[in-house]
Design a protein around this motif. Structure first.
Motif, PDB file in Angstrom:
ATOM      1  N   TRP A 166       0.814  -1.219   0.000  1.00 56.84           N
ATOM      2  CA  TRP A 166       0.000   0.000   0.000  1.00 56.84           C
ATOM      3  C   TRP A 166       0.848   1.270   0.000  1.00 56.84           C
ATOM      4  CZ3 TRP A 166      -3.270  -3.486  -0.986  1.00 56.84           C
ATOM      5  CH2 TRP A 166      -4.533  -3.117  -1.420  1.00 56.84           C
ATOM      6  N   THR A 213       0.107   3.639  -3.142  1.00 60.48           N
ATOM      7  CA  THR A 213      -0.389   4.996  -2.882  1.00 60.48           C
ATOM      8  C   THR A 213       0.570   6.052  -3.406  1.00 60.48           C
ATOM      9  OG1 THR A 213      -1.425   4.107  -0.912  1.00 60.48           O
ATOM     10  CG2 THR A 213      -1.326   6.485  -1.073  1.00 60.48           C
ATOM     11  N   SER A 214       1.863   5.727  -3.419  1.00 60.28           N
ATOM     12  CA  SER A 214       2.823   6.731  -3.884  1.00 60.28           C
ATOM     13  C   SER A 214       2.665   7.001  -5.385  1.00 60.28           C
ATOM     14  CB  SER A 214       4.251   6.284  -3.568  1.00 60.28           C
ATOM     15  OG  SER A 214       4.655   5.256  -4.437  1.00 60.28           O
ATOM     16  N   LYS A 271      -0.408   7.152  -6.800  1.00 63.38           N
ATOM     17  CA  LYS A 271      -1.795   7.552  -7.039  1.00 63.38           C
ATOM     18  C   LYS A 271      -1.925   9.063  -7.123  1.00 63.38           C
ATOM     19  CE  LYS A 271      -4.236   3.594  -5.096  1.00 63.38           C
ATOM     20  NZ  LYS A 271      -5.077   3.075  -4.026  1.00 63.38           N
ATOM     21  N   GLU A 274      -3.988  12.329  -5.932  1.00 61.38           N
ATOM     22  CA  GLU A 274      -4.580  12.550  -4.624  1.00 61.38           C
ATOM     23  C   GLU A 274      -6.074  12.193  -4.620  1.00 61.38           C
ATOM     24  OE1 GLU A 274      -4.257  16.459  -2.987  1.00 61.38           O
ATOM     25  OE2 GLU A 274      -4.441  15.707  -0.947  1.00 61.38           O
ATOM     26  N   VAL A 317      -6.822   8.428  -4.097  1.00 56.86           N
ATOM     27  CA  VAL A 317      -6.341   7.721  -2.915  1.00 56.86           C
ATOM     28  C   VAL A 317      -7.473   6.984  -2.210  1.00 56.86           C
ATOM     29  CG1 VAL A 317      -5.384   8.006  -0.601  1.00 56.86           C
ATOM     30  CG2 VAL A 317      -4.319   9.140  -2.516  1.00 56.86           C
ATOM     31  N   GLN A 331      -9.206   3.016  -2.774  1.00 54.48           N
ATOM     32  CA  GLN A 331      -8.464   2.542  -1.613  1.00 54.48           C
ATOM     33  C   GLN A 331      -8.207   1.038  -1.645  1.00 54.48           C
ATOM     34  OE1 GLN A 331      -6.263   2.780   0.724  1.00 54.48           O
ATOM     35  NE2 GLN A 331      -7.346   4.143   2.110  1.00 54.48           N
ATOM     36  N   TRP A 390      -1.423  12.191   1.276  1.00 52.17           N
ATOM     37  CA  TRP A 390      -0.962  10.809   1.395  1.00 52.17           C
ATOM     38  C   TRP A 390      -0.016  10.339   0.302  1.00 52.17           C
ATOM     39  CZ3 TRP A 390      -0.836   8.734   5.896  1.00 52.17           C
ATOM     40  CH2 TRP A 390      -1.801   9.086   6.854  1.00 52.17           C
ATOM     41  N   PRO A 391      -0.301  10.618  -0.985  1.00 51.34           N
ATOM     42  CA  PRO A 391       0.665  10.146  -2.001  1.00 51.34           C
ATOM     43  C   PRO A 391       2.055  10.713  -1.739  1.00 51.34           C
ATOM     44  CG  PRO A 391      -1.355  10.877  -3.052  1.00 51.34           C
ATOM     45  CD  PRO A 391      -1.471  11.278  -1.607  1.00 51.34           C
ATOM     46  N   PHE A 427      -2.242   5.567   7.952  1.00 49.47           N
ATOM     47  CA  PHE A 427      -3.012   5.591   6.712  1.00 49.47           C
ATOM     48  C   PHE A 427      -4.015   4.434   6.662  1.00 49.47           C
ATOM     49  CE2 PHE A 427      -2.942   4.416   2.047  1.00 49.47           C
ATOM     50  CZ  PHE A 427      -3.760   5.454   1.635  1.00 49.47           C
TER      51      PHE A 427
END
Lengths: 279, 306
Positions: A34, A38-39, A41, A43, A46, A50, A244-245, B138
């Motif tokens: 994950w 996610t890196s 994706k 924003e 995300v 999921q 998050w990304p 997360f």
């Protein structure tokens, strides 16, 4: 006992073992997958994607991240980890060697003191360290973090290396000295090469730990411009409205050096940890 | 050289070494640790008996006796912090050991897949704690993977506030800490299992013991010394742990995930009450020193058995 029973047991043991392994694989594999997913994706993707492995990957986060200021903090991390490792080794190798050969009361006291220093919470030591480096005018400099890391890791390094020096036969050292080698020569020519696995294990672990250390870094370095990677991560994850990304891409970049080092040293670490940790 | 003189020169070397021929080798370490470990501890103690804030941290400190300790003890929240610490450390130690043992047992076959999985887990153990903490923050979030998956299979209708509910947050962070320490414990225990002799294993199999009995009566007793040492190490790890708390909850919501060492940090670096922070930190240091004595005794016992 019949063979059938034995076979049945073997089979059921296999099933239990396999399901345990699957559960461990899930709980340790999923977070890594994950982070990486996610890196890549957007924003907006995300949370909408999921739980899905399918999305349109983008390099935009990495492109945005890879700036000169990130390069600078990457360099700071390398400097901190490498200098802390060198200082710690210079100090702990001779100490580990000497403590492996002592056999009296001082040894007991010395070892106990090392264990005490090793176990004191970092959240406790940072308070006086902040005051001391403040007084010395060393706040906001990399050397303050390097020295703090070296002090944190020296007891650990000595205790980890001591068993390696202990496993060298005393007779070998004594023989070299009868042949006229000085104490320093028998240390540097006989013991040091024989303890190289222990030294390599210790060096790797110290480098990895000081690479990830962030509590000393965020408190001793005042300007975020001079933060190492770990401190930048700590700062980002603490803020509101986490991107998050970006955080995950930073995590990937901060993990890469550890991954590379780990691939080359795992065998060494496995042996070294089992010898050093419990002894 | 005659045999006799060889022996006497060995004796001479030995006695010289015992008398401190190696003393020079420890000088650099003693120097570094005196300046950056022992002296800071002394300062910490001094600070905890003084009145120190952000204004006079480099200035003059006035002695206030036990005032800081009294203030901490009479703080109504302090009891809660102690309970938090106990619960947190208890979960990390207990589950960290049991699940480490389970993992070591599961990986205790000669298969490549076991070696690979253990190596992968140890790799994750070696990653910066801040990375591991970030990803779990997360995954455990309201829209995080865990909640999404649980909702998909209709186990829950509303997301579980893993990190936002004051009661649940402590358990969540403790579980993630546990997760982080299991690989290390599994690695060490698996190595300890190797010392179980093949004969004993074969004999137990001929006697027809079940796999569970084999774990209970063969593997468990033979790894007992290792388990004891690991228990202390895991306990200390749980007590010292701050990185996952820092990343995932920063001690919140409220004081819900503050443990004793973390509270000391918050008092000093968030509230800038350095003297109360120092007093709490000193209490934490005294606690770990007690454990250090225990640990050093059990390790020395092991060494004498060599």
């Amino acid at each position: 006992m019949t063979n059938a029973v034995k076979k049945g047991r073997k089979k059921s043991r296999g099933i239990v073992r396999r399901s345990a392994k699957t559960i461990f694989a899930f709980f340790y594999g999923m977070p890594i997958v994950w982070i990486i997913l996610t890196s890549f994706k957007q924003e907006t993707d995300v949370f909408s994607t999921q739980s899905s492995l399918f999305f349109s990957p983008t390099l935009s986060t990495y492109r945005k991240l890879l700036t000169s200021s990130l390069f600078e903090s990457f360099t700071n991390s390398i400097i901190i980890a490498t200098c802390a490792t060198v200082i710690t080794l210079l100090v702990s190798i001779p100490a580990g060697y000497a403590l492996a050969r002592f056999s009296n009361k001082t040894l007991g006291i010395g070892l106990t003191a090392l264990i005490i220093f090793q176990m004191i919470p970092q959240t406790a030591t940072i308070i006086p360290l902040f005051q001391i480096f403040n007084k010395l005018g060393m706040l906001d400099t990399l050397p303050s973090v390097i020295l703090a890391d070296a002090a944190l890791l020296t007891p650990f390094a000595i205790l980890l290396m001591r068993p390696f020096f202990r496993s060298i036969p005393v007779a070998l050292v004594e023989a070299s000295q009868i042949d006229g080698a000085s104490s320093w020569q028998s240390f540097s020519k006989i013991s040091l090469p024989l303890a190289r696995n222990g030294i390599a294990t210790t060096a790797t672990l110290i480098w990895i730990i000081s690479w990830g250390e962030f509590l000393y870094a965020v408190n001793l370095i005042l300007s975020p411009n001079s933060y190492p990677m770990s401190a930048i991560l700590a700062q980002q994850v603490g803020g509101f409205g986490i991107f998050w990304p970006g955080l995950m891409a930073l995590s990937v970049l901060a993990s890469l050096p550890v991954a590379i080092l780990f691939i080359f040293t795992y065998r060494l670490l496995r042996e070294g940890l089992t010898l050093g940790a419990v002894k | 050289m005659t045999l006799l003189s060889t022996k006497s020169s060995i004796d001479a070397i030995r006695s010289a070494q015992r008398k401190g021929g190696h003393l020079l080798y420890v000088v650099p370490a003693v120097f570094l640790l005196t300046l950056l470990s022992a002296f800071p501890l002394f300062q910490l103690a001094r600070m905890s008996f003084s009145d120190v804030g952000i204004k006079n941290i480099t200035g003059v400190w006035t002695n206030v006796g036990f005032a800081n300790f009294k203030a901490i003890a009479s703080d109504p929240d302090f009891k809660q912090i102690l309970i938090n610490t106990l619960v947190f450390v208890g979960i990390v130690t207990f589950l960290g050991l049991i699940l480490g043992f389970v993992a070591a047992t599961a990986f205790n076959d000669a298969k490549k897949s076991s070696d690979f999985l253990l190596a992968f887990m140890v790799f994750i153990w070696a990653l910066p704690p801040i990375v591991n903490g970030s990803v779990w923050k997360f995954l455990l979030g309201g829209d995080g993977l865990i909640n999404v998956l649980l909702q998909k299979v209709s186990l829950i209708s509303e997301p579980i506030p893993f990190l936002y509910d004051p009661k649940m947050a402590l358990y969540s962070v403790a579980m993630v800490n546990c997760w982080a320490v299991i690989p290390f414990n599994a690695l060490i225990l698996k190595a300890a299992f190797k010392s179980v002799s093949k004969d004993v294993l074969e004999a137990s199999e001929i006697d027809g013991v079940t796999p569970l009995q084999q774990i209970r009566y063969v593997y468990f007793p033979s790894s007992r010394p290792t388990l004891l040492v690991l228990a202390i190490l895991t306990l200390v790890y749980g007590f010292r742990s701050f990185d996952f708390i820092y990343v995932m909850t920063y001690g919140g919501p409220g004081l819900a995930t503050n443990t004793l060492p973390f509270l000391g940090y918050i008092k000093a670096f968030v509230l800038f009450d350095f003297s109360k922070g120092a007093a709490i930190a000193l209490l934490s240091a005294i606690f770990t020193s007690g454990l250090a004595l225990l640990y050093s005794r059990s390790v020395r016992k092991e060494e004498q058995n060599d």
